[in-house]
Design a protein around this motif. Structure first.
Motif, PDB file in Angstrom:
ATOM      1  N   ALA A  19       0.838  -1.201   0.000  1.00 49.75           N
ATOM      2  CA  ALA A  19       0.000   0.000   0.000  1.00 49.75           C
ATOM      3  C   ALA A  19       0.870   1.248   0.000  1.00 49.75           C
ATOM      4  CB  ALA A  19      -0.933  -0.001   1.208  1.00 49.75           C
ATOM      5  N   PHE A  20       2.046   1.181   0.625  1.00 48.06           N
ATOM      6  CA  PHE A  20       2.954   2.320   0.644  1.00 48.06           C
ATOM      7  C   PHE A  20       3.653   2.467  -0.707  1.00 48.06           C
ATOM      8  CE2 PHE A  20       7.242   4.024   1.327  1.00 48.06           C
ATOM      9  CZ  PHE A  20       6.901   5.283   1.783  1.00 48.06           C
ATOM     10  N   ILE A  21       4.114   1.363  -1.283  1.00 45.65           N
ATOM     11  CA  ILE A  21       4.849   1.405  -2.547  1.00 45.65           C
ATOM     12  C   ILE A  21       3.905   1.679  -3.716  1.00 45.65           C
ATOM     13  CG2 ILE A  21       6.194   0.017  -4.173  1.00 45.65           C
ATOM     14  CD1 ILE A  21       7.432  -1.371  -1.746  1.00 45.65           C
ATOM     15  N   LEU A  22       2.783   1.009  -3.761  1.00 46.49           N
ATOM     16  CA  LEU A  22       1.826   1.156  -4.852  1.00 46.49           C
ATOM     17  C   LEU A  22       0.910   2.341  -4.565  1.00 46.49           C
ATOM     18  CD1 LEU A  22       0.913  -2.624  -5.209  1.00 46.49           C
ATOM     19  CD2 LEU A  22       2.722  -1.383  -6.371  1.00 46.49           C
ATOM     20  N   GLN A  23       1.460   3.528  -4.683  1.00 46.82           N
ATOM     21  CA  GLN A  23       0.713   4.727  -4.308  1.00 46.82           C
ATOM     22  C   GLN A  23      -0.310   5.099  -5.370  1.00 46.82           C
ATOM     23  OE1 GLN A  23       2.910   7.875  -2.561  1.00 46.82           O
ATOM     24  NE2 GLN A  23       4.559   6.525  -1.935  1.00 46.82           N
ATOM     25  N   LYS A  24      -1.415   5.688  -4.914  1.00 48.88           N
ATOM     26  CA  LYS A  24      -2.489   6.075  -5.817  1.00 48.88           C
ATOM     27  C   LYS A  24      -2.289   7.527  -6.259  1.00 48.88           C
ATOM     28  CE  LYS A  24      -7.490   5.964  -6.252  1.00 48.88           C
ATOM     29  NZ  LYS A  24      -8.740   5.644  -5.592  1.00 48.88           N
ATOM     30  N   TYR A  25      -2.335   7.749  -7.574  1.00 46.91           N
ATOM     31  CA  TYR A  25      -2.196   9.081  -8.163  1.00 46.91           C
ATOM     32  C   TYR A  25      -3.406   9.393  -9.019  1.00 46.91           C
ATOM     33  CZ  TYR A  25       2.705   9.656  -6.898  1.00 46.91           C
ATOM     34  OH  TYR A  25       3.883   9.815  -6.208  1.00 46.91           O
ATOM     35  N   ILE A  82       9.861  10.838 -12.053  1.00 47.26           N
ATOM     36  CA  ILE A  82      10.376  12.200 -11.902  1.00 47.26           C
ATOM     37  C   ILE A  82       9.224  13.206 -11.845  1.00 47.26           C
ATOM     38  CG2 ILE A  82      11.825  13.994 -12.931  1.00 47.26           C
ATOM     39  CD1 ILE A  82      13.386  11.548 -11.881  1.00 47.26           C
ATOM     40  N   ILE A  83       8.288  13.091 -12.780  1.00 45.14           N
ATOM     41  CA  ILE A  83       7.131  13.998 -12.800  1.00 45.14           C
ATOM     42  C   ILE A  83       6.344  13.904 -11.501  1.00 45.14           C
ATOM     43  CG2 ILE A  83       4.890  14.390 -13.924  1.00 45.14           C
ATOM     44  CD1 ILE A  83       6.302  13.642 -16.590  1.00 45.14           C
ATOM     45  N   SER A  84       6.284  12.714 -10.910  1.00 41.97           N
ATOM     46  CA  SER A  84       5.510  12.541  -9.670  1.00 41.97           C
ATOM     47  C   SER A  84       6.019  13.445  -8.547  1.00 41.97           C
ATOM     48  CB  SER A  84       5.535  11.078  -9.219  1.00 41.97           C
ATOM     49  OG  SER A  84       6.818  10.721  -8.735  1.00 41.97           O
ATOM     50  N   LEU A  85       7.284  13.862  -8.614  1.00 44.52           N
ATOM     51  CA  LEU A  85       7.839  14.755  -7.589  1.00 44.52           C
ATOM     52  C   LEU A  85       7.209  16.138  -7.631  1.00 44.52           C
ATOM     53  CD1 LEU A  85      11.617  13.791  -7.975  1.00 44.52           C
ATOM     54  CD2 LEU A  85       9.981  12.943  -6.270  1.00 44.52           C
ATOM     55  N   LEU A  86       6.608  16.507  -8.772  1.00 45.89           N
ATOM     56  CA  LEU A  86       5.945  17.802  -8.914  1.00 45.89           C
ATOM     57  C   LEU A  86       4.432  17.720  -8.698  1.00 45.89           C
ATOM     58  CD1 LEU A  86       7.823  19.082 -12.099  1.00 45.89           C
ATOM     59  CD2 LEU A  86       8.211  19.761  -9.713  1.00 45.89           C
ATOM     60  N   CYS A  87       3.942  16.560  -8.348  1.00 47.64           N
ATOM     61  CA  CYS A  87       2.504  16.353  -8.149  1.00 47.64           C
ATOM     62  C   CYS A  87       2.170  16.509  -6.670  1.00 47.64           C
ATOM     63  CB  CYS A  87       2.099  14.967  -8.649  1.00 47.64           C
ATOM     64  SG  CYS A  87       2.427  14.724 -10.404  1.00 47.64           S
ATOM     65  N   TYR A  88       1.390  17.524  -6.345  1.00 49.85           N
ATOM     66  CA  TYR A  88       1.021  17.783  -4.956  1.00 49.85           C
ATOM     67  C   TYR A  88      -0.102  16.863  -4.515  1.00 49.85           C
ATOM     68  CZ  TYR A  88       3.527  22.023  -6.194  1.00 49.85           C
ATOM     69  OH  TYR A  88       4.470  22.903  -6.651  1.00 49.85           O
ATOM     70  N   ASP A  89       0.042  16.301  -3.330  1.00 48.47           N
ATOM     71  CA  ASP A  89      -0.979  15.400  -2.772  1.00 48.47           C
ATOM     72  C   ASP A  89      -1.358  14.302  -3.763  1.00 48.47           C
ATOM     73  OD1 ASP A  89      -1.079  16.782  -0.348  1.00 48.47           O
ATOM     74  OD2 ASP A  89      -2.568  18.184  -1.130  1.00 48.47           O
ATOM     75  N   LYS A  90      -0.353  13.787  -4.482  1.00 49.92           N
ATOM     76  CA  LYS A  90      -0.544  12.689  -5.442  1.00 49.92           C
ATOM     77  C   LYS A  90      -1.487  13.072  -6.578  1.00 49.92           C
ATOM     78  CE  LYS A  90       1.833   9.894  -2.780  1.00 49.92           C
ATOM     79  NZ  LYS A  90       2.929  10.710  -2.338  1.00 49.92           N
ATOM     80  N   THR A  91      -1.551  14.385  -6.889  1.00 50.36           N
ATOM     81  CA  THR A  91      -2.396  14.887  -7.969  1.00 50.36           C
ATOM     82  C   THR A  91      -1.540  15.676  -8.947  1.00 50.36           C
ATOM     83  OG1 THR A  91      -4.292  15.015  -6.488  1.00 50.36           O
ATOM     84  CG2 THR A  91      -4.421  16.293  -8.512  1.00 50.36           C
ATOM     85  N   CYS A  92      -1.583  15.265 -10.208  1.00 47.73           N
ATOM     86  CA  CYS A  92      -0.829  15.945 -11.266  1.00 47.73           C
ATOM     87  C   CYS A  92      -1.830  16.724 -12.115  1.00 47.73           C
ATOM     88  CB  CYS A  92      -0.094  14.936 -12.136  1.00 47.73           C
ATOM     89  SG  CYS A  92       0.953  13.783 -11.221  1.00 47.73           S
ATOM     90  N   LYS A  93      -1.767  18.053 -12.055  1.00 45.78           N
ATOM     91  CA  LYS A  93      -2.699  18.907 -12.807  1.00 45.78           C
ATOM     92  C   LYS A  93      -1.953  19.575 -13.946  1.00 45.78           C
ATOM     93  CE  LYS A  93      -5.815  19.823  -8.987  1.00 45.78           C
ATOM     94  NZ  LYS A  93      -6.427  20.828  -8.120  1.00 45.78           N
TER      95      LYS A  93
END
Length: 132
Positions: free
Chosen positions: A27-33, A103-114
């Motif tokens: 659950a920690f590794i397979l994070q939901k985005y 890499i892009i996930s590092l710029l996604c706040y609260d696991k949300t990429c807008k």
């Protein structure tokens, strides 16, 4: 025989503890985005056309009018190699870009990429990442 039953019971208990612990780690590794693609272009007569996909999932073609969005959610894979890309068409412009990877996930706040597509490029959470 009783000693054998005790060992079997202890082995089953150990296996159950391992599985519970593995589920917590997964659950920690397979994070939901969640990824959003917004049309921030000015001309509503010409929709933004997109096709988004990953190695495993084709999310199809979508026509977005001004201020509309397309979004989806997913869990990352165990190895951290989950990648989504989109192909964009607007007027005479045509481009394909990654919209999610490690890499892009590092710029996604609260696991949300807008993502917002504008005349001058592609913005992720307010940061210009790509140009047309």
């Amino acid at each position: 025989m009783t000693n054998l039953h005790g060992r079997i019971l202890l082995s089953i208990l150990f296996l159950l503890c391992f599985l519970v612990q593995s589920a917590n780690v997964s659950a920690f590794i397979l994070q939901k985005y969640r990824v959003f693609i917004f049309n921030g272009l000015p001309n509503n007569n010409n929709p933004l056309q997109i096709r988004c996909q990953s190695k495993d999932d084709d999310l199809g073609y979508h026509n977005l009018l001004m201020d509309q969005n397309f979004n989806w959610h997913f869990r990352t894979n165990f190895w951290g190699t989950t990648k989504f890309w989109c192909h964009f068409w607007w007027l005479n412009k045509d481009q394909a870009d990654d919209v999610f990877d490690s890499i892009i996930s590092l710029l996604c706040y609260d696991k949300t990429c807008k993502w917002v597509v504008k005349e001058d490029g592609f913005y992720l959470n307010g940061i210009k990442v790509y140009e047309w």
